[in-house]
Design an enzyme around this catalytic site. Structure first.
Site, PDB file in Angstrom:
ATOM      1  N   GLU A 267       0.861  -1.175   0.000  1.00  0.00           N
ATOM      2  CA  GLU A 267       0.000   0.000   0.000  1.00  0.00           C
ATOM      3  C   GLU A 267       0.898   1.226   0.000  1.00  0.00           C
ATOM      4  OE1 GLU A 267      -2.707   0.187   3.231  1.00  0.00           O
ATOM      5  OE2 GLU A 267      -3.487  -1.827   2.926  1.00  0.00           O
TER       6      GLU A 267
ATOM      7  N   ASP B 150      -5.388   8.591  10.521  1.00  0.00           N
ATOM      8  CA  ASP B 150      -4.000   8.188  10.681  1.00  0.00           C
ATOM      9  C   ASP B 150      -3.513   8.504  12.091  1.00  0.00           C
ATOM     10  OD1 ASP B 150      -3.833   7.334   8.071  1.00  0.00           O
ATOM     11  OD2 ASP B 150      -3.173   9.282   7.326  1.00  0.00           O
TER      12      ASP B 150
END
Length: 262
Positions: free
Chosen positions: A50, A61
């Site tokens: 990824e 995040d």
């Protein structure tokens, strides 16, 4: 939707193991190092890589990835650089997908992004903040270019939302095993197993579990019930701690060994 992703999971099933899905942000700590880093991942056992797009306002995040994104942007990362990193991952033998919030793709141009991603050897796009019922433009572009549109399911997903989401996915389903932001954890808890069970009841697509895995033992634990084990923050931290990338290589090998324990 993506033949390359299908081939990865077919090969892993034949080897009776889960796939190792490794995340790193492009451009961290600089573009040259991130290119070397994805090659290191591929050479150390990552099946799928990824490639993350650094973003100024990340929604999910954790601090490790947020800090990496800030450093990547400060060192001059631009969205067009993502394709250079994707190409490096593909040339090194892994199957790359991009993970990006939707706004950068929209600003770049959806069809243009799809075209460049295919040209670089990418297999799909993970969009953590884009839900399938608002993703018609991307789903159409992905279908036209042979890319996999990969969406997330979470413990909070209702049964109806779960079924709708997996029907829109290609390649694999990203199973977010815990609520909240990303980050390495000392304990994975039982939410992942329960969510995988619910998701398997409505799709035959491979299920890749993310958010929290940081050791080979944890990878082995998740590999017992998932088709793919996603690792992010621990790998990003390894890059930050050791610019020679030896630590990254060693951790990736440990994780690759972990997903092979059945």
């Amino acid at each position: 939707m993506s033949g390359a992703l299908d081939q990865v999971f077919t090969r892993c099933r034949e080897q009776d193991r889960a796939a190792l899905v490794a995340y790193l942000p492009a451009g961290y700590p600089d573009l040259e190092t991130s290119v070397r880093a994805v090659r290191t991942l591929a050479g150390s056992g990552a099946d799928i890589i990824e490639v993350g797009v650094p973003y100024t306002d990340p929604l999910m995040d954790g601090p490790v990835i947020q800090d990496a994104a800030t450093r990547a942007l400060a060192s001059g990362f631009r969205l067009e650089h993502i394709f250079q990193v994707v190409s490096a991952a593909a040339e090194a033998g892994a199957v790359p997908v991009v993970m990006s919030y939707w706004n950068p793709v929209l600003r770049f141009g959806v069809d243009r992004f799809a075209t460049e991603l295919v040209r670089a050897g990418g297999a799909g796009l993970i969009t953590p903040d884009l839900i399938p019922d608002e993703a018609h433009t991307w789903r159409d572009a992905a279908r036209e270019h042979g890319l996999a549109p990969i969406f997330l399911v979470a413990p909070s997903s209702t049964d109806a939302r779960l079924e709708m989401t997996v029907q829109a996915c290609g390649g694999f389903v990203y199973v977010a095993s815990t609520m909240g932001v990303t980050g390495a954890r000392t304990s994975l808890g039982g939410e992942a197993l329960a969510l995988v069970g619910r998701t398997r009841s409505v799709t035959g697509l491979p299920l890749c579990v993310g958010l929290g895995v940081s050791t080979g033992d944890q990878a082995a634990e998740v590999a017992q019930f998932a088709d793919g084990v996603i690792v992010g923050s621990a790998l990003v931290r390894a890059v930050g701690q050791d610019p020679t990338l030896e630590q990254l290589a060693g951790l990736t090998r440990e994780l690759a060994e972990g997903v092979r324990r059945r």
